[in-house]
Design a protein around this motif. Structure first.
Motif, PDB file in Angstrom:
ATOM      1  N   VAL A  54      10.448   2.795  14.777  1.00  0.00           N
ATOM      2  CA  VAL A  54      11.197   3.992  14.388  1.00  0.00           C
ATOM      3  C   VAL A  54      10.801   4.458  12.981  1.00  0.00           C
ATOM      4  N   ILE A  55      10.641   3.525  12.049  1.00  0.00           N
ATOM      5  CA  ILE A  55      10.286   3.890  10.676  1.00  0.00           C
ATOM      6  C   ILE A  55       8.911   4.547  10.614  1.00  0.00           C
ATOM      7  N   VAL A  56       7.921   3.920  11.263  1.00  0.00           N
ATOM      8  CA  VAL A  56       6.556   4.460  11.221  1.00  0.00           C
ATOM      9  C   VAL A  56       6.477   5.793  11.950  1.00  0.00           C
ATOM     10  N   ALA A  57       7.109   5.890  13.125  1.00  0.00           N
ATOM     11  CA  ALA A  57       7.045   7.126  13.906  1.00  0.00           C
ATOM     12  C   ALA A  57       7.726   8.277  13.178  1.00  0.00           C
ATOM     13  N   THR A  58       8.931   8.044  12.666  1.00  0.00           N
ATOM     14  CA  THR A  58       9.666   9.113  11.992  1.00  0.00           C
ATOM     15  C   THR A  58       8.981   9.509  10.686  1.00  0.00           C
ATOM     16  N   GLY A  59       8.665   8.518   9.856  1.00  0.00           N
ATOM     17  CA  GLY A  59       8.027   8.826   8.580  1.00  0.00           C
ATOM     18  C   GLY A  59       6.676   9.490   8.741  1.00  0.00           C
ATOM     19  N   GLY A  60       5.842   8.967   9.625  1.00  0.00           N
ATOM     20  CA  GLY A  60       4.507   9.530   9.826  1.00  0.00           C
ATOM     21  C   GLY A  60       4.541  10.954  10.323  1.00  0.00           C
ATOM     22  N   ASN A  61       5.398  11.247  11.287  1.00  0.00           N
ATOM     23  CA  ASN A  61       5.446  12.597  11.848  1.00  0.00           C
ATOM     24  C   ASN A  61       6.083  13.595  10.885  1.00  0.00           C
ATOM     25  N   LEU A  62       7.049  13.159  10.084  1.00  0.00           N
ATOM     26  CA  LEU A  62       7.611  14.058   9.069  1.00  0.00           C
ATOM     27  C   LEU A  62       6.552  14.420   8.028  1.00  0.00           C
ATOM     28  N   ILE A  63       5.705  13.461   7.680  1.00  0.00           N
ATOM     29  CA  ILE A  63       4.624  13.751   6.727  1.00  0.00           C
ATOM     30  C   ILE A  63       3.629  14.742   7.338  1.00  0.00           C
ATOM     31  N   VAL A  64       3.311  14.571   8.622  1.00  0.00           N
ATOM     32  CA  VAL A  64       2.401  15.514   9.296  1.00  0.00           C
ATOM     33  C   VAL A  64       2.967  16.926   9.244  1.00  0.00           C
ATOM     34  N   ILE A  65       4.256  17.057   9.533  1.00  0.00           N
ATOM     35  CA  ILE A  65       4.893  18.376   9.490  1.00  0.00           C
ATOM     36  C   ILE A  65       4.795  18.968   8.088  1.00  0.00           C
ATOM     37  N   TRP A  66       5.062  18.151   7.065  1.00  0.00           N
ATOM     38  CA  TRP A  66       4.991  18.639   5.683  1.00  0.00           C
ATOM     39  C   TRP A  66       3.575  19.050   5.318  1.00  0.00           C
ATOM     40  N   ILE A  67       2.587  18.261   5.700  1.00  0.00           N
ATOM     41  CA  ILE A  67       1.199  18.558   5.338  1.00  0.00           C
ATOM     42  C   ILE A  67       0.793  19.937   5.852  1.00  0.00           C
ATOM     43  N   VAL A  68       1.162  20.239   7.077  1.00  0.00           N
ATOM     44  CA  VAL A  68       0.744  21.507   7.682  1.00  0.00           C
ATOM     45  C   VAL A  68       1.552  22.677   7.131  1.00  0.00           C
ATOM     46  N   LEU A  69       2.866  22.533   7.069  1.00  0.00           N
ATOM     47  CA  LEU A  69       3.708  23.664   6.677  1.00  0.00           C
ATOM     48  C   LEU A  69       3.680  23.947   5.181  1.00  0.00           C
ATOM     49  N   ALA A  70       3.413  22.930   4.364  1.00  0.00           N
ATOM     50  CA  ALA A  70       3.456  23.118   2.914  1.00  0.00           C
ATOM     51  C   ALA A  70       2.125  23.539   2.325  1.00  0.00           C
ATOM     52  N   HIS A  71       1.068  23.575   3.127  1.00  0.00           N
ATOM     53  CA  HIS A  71      -0.256  23.895   2.600  1.00  0.00           C
ATOM     54  C   HIS A  71      -0.888  24.982   3.464  1.00  0.00           C
ATOM     55  N   LYS A  72      -1.105  26.123   2.869  1.00  0.00           N
ATOM     56  CA  LYS A  72      -1.544  27.305   3.603  1.00  0.00           C
ATOM     57  C   LYS A  72      -2.845  27.072   4.357  1.00  0.00           C
ATOM     58  N   GLN A  73      -3.775  26.345   3.726  1.00  0.00           N
ATOM     59  CA  GLN A  73      -5.080  26.158   4.351  1.00  0.00           C
ATOM     60  C   GLN A  73      -5.016  25.242   5.574  1.00  0.00           C
ATOM     61  N   MET A  74      -3.887  24.555   5.756  1.00  0.00           N
ATOM     62  CA  MET A  74      -3.726  23.681   6.913  1.00  0.00           C
ATOM     63  C   MET A  74      -3.066  24.384   8.095  1.00  0.00           C
ATOM     64  N   ARG A  75      -2.669  25.635   7.912  1.00  0.00           N
ATOM     65  CA  ARG A  75      -1.923  26.338   8.962  1.00  0.00           C
ATOM     66  C   ARG A  75      -2.875  26.996   9.953  1.00  0.00           C
ATOM     67  N   THR A  76      -3.567  26.151  10.713  1.00  0.00           N
ATOM     68  CA  THR A  76      -4.441  26.634  11.777  1.00  0.00           C
ATOM     69  C   THR A  76      -3.708  26.558  13.111  1.00  0.00           C
ATOM     70  N   ILE A  77      -4.279  27.173  14.135  1.00  0.00           N
ATOM     71  CA  ILE A  77      -3.649  27.184  15.453  1.00  0.00           C
ATOM     72  C   ILE A  77      -3.481  25.761  15.982  1.00  0.00           C
ATOM     73  N   THR A  78      -4.552  24.985  15.898  1.00  0.00           N
ATOM     74  CA  THR A  78      -4.481  23.608  16.378  1.00  0.00           C
ATOM     75  C   THR A  78      -3.448  22.811  15.602  1.00  0.00           C
ATOM     76  N   ASN A  79      -3.394  23.009  14.299  1.00  0.00           N
ATOM     77  CA  ASN A  79      -2.438  22.268  13.484  1.00  0.00           C
ATOM     78  C   ASN A  79      -0.997  22.660  13.779  1.00  0.00           C
ATOM     79  N   PHE A  80      -0.760  23.923  14.143  1.00  0.00           N
ATOM     80  CA  PHE A  80       0.585  24.323  14.542  1.00  0.00           C
ATOM     81  C   PHE A  80       1.014  23.572  15.808  1.00  0.00           C
ATOM     82  N   PHE A  81       0.075  23.390  16.721  1.00  0.00           N
ATOM     83  CA  PHE A  81       0.389  22.604  17.918  1.00  0.00           C
ATOM     84  C   PHE A  81       0.639  21.140  17.551  1.00  0.00           C
TER      85      PHE A  81
END
Length: 405
Positions: A54-81
């Motif tokens: 639970v710790i690894v899954a929740t923490g890892g996926n929350l970081i993925v969400i932050w990486i994409v949404l907080a950085h404009k250059q990461m907001r690609t179509i594939t990354n949104f999926f």
């Protein structure tokens, strides 16, 4: 269904005590005790294993969400999926895994009927959204690689596809919400056990034809067909990227473009392959158990199912690990989080520059430049100030090429 649930539902000398609150039925069962209680040390081992998940899954996926949404250059179509995939995995880890683990560990549901319905609904909703998202990514990648001249999917279309994914997932999960109920039984020794499972119109679980049809449909729609579609797409893409040769000599830009596409396809193939491996035992379990229902009476089935369930749920923690391993942009994002540092720089996660001489090509990264600057300030730099100035000037004239997903 919790291992051993059928044992109580089929209890021959069970007598109804006519004490029903809403849809929750209380009954007395002639069994002496709940046999599905493991020794404390085994409960501790399983608890630690699931806590780590639970710790690894929740923490890892929350970081993925932050990486994409907080950085404009990461907001690609594939990354949104990939964000959609991370959201479904977070939903699984936060709303499902912990509660089901407690249920499976103790063969007792202490969270009430309302959440019984919710957790049964979320269990199908989240995995269906995940696999449909993997299919959407494969179709998007297939279009980009096999039909490069066609326009790419726009952000509005990406949002529409995402909405369709969740609506379809909710429709498939709806029976779990509508048919879930809790049943409470009392053993002869006074111990109380509550079950959370689906009650079908044509009979109890393990005896219902509708349940068998539903489980078969879930297997086909959320496992067999999606894996067939993604296998086809990535096979065609692999042949195109690794099997075909360009006419004439490829330019550096073309080579880098092909290599970038190869990296993305390899990462997605790994994601799909791990999904298939993690969920196969779980899918097979619910197809086989109705045919051999006597297996649910065996105490060992509890730990077997805990292992199968852990493997299936562990899929939600592997995706962030794969991103870190196979994509430098995500790797830098994770490192920034771990260091509580700033934002991802434009271009490559670690933009690489080349300084050519008459004898060799030297690979230089931005971290090298920062290191040289820091050491020069301290008067211990390996390069002279003139060399560093020339190196930095050369790097500033070049643009790092991105290999983001």
């Amino acid at each position: 269904m919790s291992p051993g649930s059928e044992e109580l539902l089929d209890c021959g000398n069970m007598t109804d005590v006519n004490n029903t609150y809403g849809n929750t039925t209380n009954s007395t069962c002639g069994g002496d005790f709940n046999q599905f209680i493991m020794p404390w040390w085994r409960q501790v081992v399983w608890t630690l294993i699931y806590i780590a998940l639970v710790i690894v899954a929740t923490g890892g996926n929350l970081i993925v969400i932050w990486i994409v949404l907080a950085h404009k250059q990461m907001r690609t179509i594939t990354n949104f999926f990939l964000v959609n995939l991370a959201v479904s995995d977070c939903m699984m880890s936060l709303m499902n895994i912990t509660f089901n683990f407690v249920y499976f560990l103790n063969s007792h549901w202490p969270f009430g009927e309302a959440y019984c319905k919710i957790v049964q609904f979320v269990s199908v909703l989240s995995v269906t959204a995940s696999v449909f998202t993997l299919v959407a990514i494969s179709v998007d990648r297939y279009s980009a690689i096999m039909h490069p001249l066609k326009p790419r999917m726009s952000r509005s279309w990406t949002l529409l596809v995402t909405i369709i994914i969740w609506v379809m997932s909710a429709v498939l999960a709806a029976p779990n919400y509508l048919l879930s109920q809790t049943y409470t039984f009392v053993y002869n020794d006074g111990d109380i056990r509550t079950l959370c499972y689906l009650t079908w119109p044509d009979g109890e679980t393990m005896e219902s034809t509708l349940e068998a049809v539903y489980n078969g449909a879930i297997f086909v729609l959320t496992y067999f067909l999606p894996l067939t579609a993604t296998t086809y797409c990535y096979t065609r893409m692999s042949v195109e990227l690794w099997g075909s040769q360009s006419i004439g000599e490829a330019t550096p830009v073309q080579i880098e473009s092909v290599n970038s596409k190869r990296r993305v396809v390899k990462m997605m193939i790994v994601l799909v392959a791990i999904f298939a491996v993690c969920w196969l035992p779980y899918q097979v379990y619910f197809l086989v158990i109705p045919l051999f229902s006597e297996l649910t009476h065996e105490p060992i089935v509890q730990e077997v199912f805990l292992g199968i369930y852990w493997l299936a749920m562990s899929n939600s923690m592997y995706n962030p690990i794969i991103y870190y391993w196979m994509n430098s942009r995500f790797r830098m994002g994770f490192q920034r989080v771990f260091r509580c540092a700033g934002r991802i720089p434009q271009g490559n996660a670690a933009p690489q520059y080349r300084q050519r001489s008459s004898h060799q090509t030297t690979r230089v990264t931005m971290s090298d430049l920062k290191s040289c600057t820091a050491t020069a300030t301290n008067g211990t730099a390996g390069r002279t100030g003139t060399e560093l100035a020339l190196l930095h000037n050369s790097a500033s004239k070049l643009n790092g090429r991105s290999n983001n997903v």
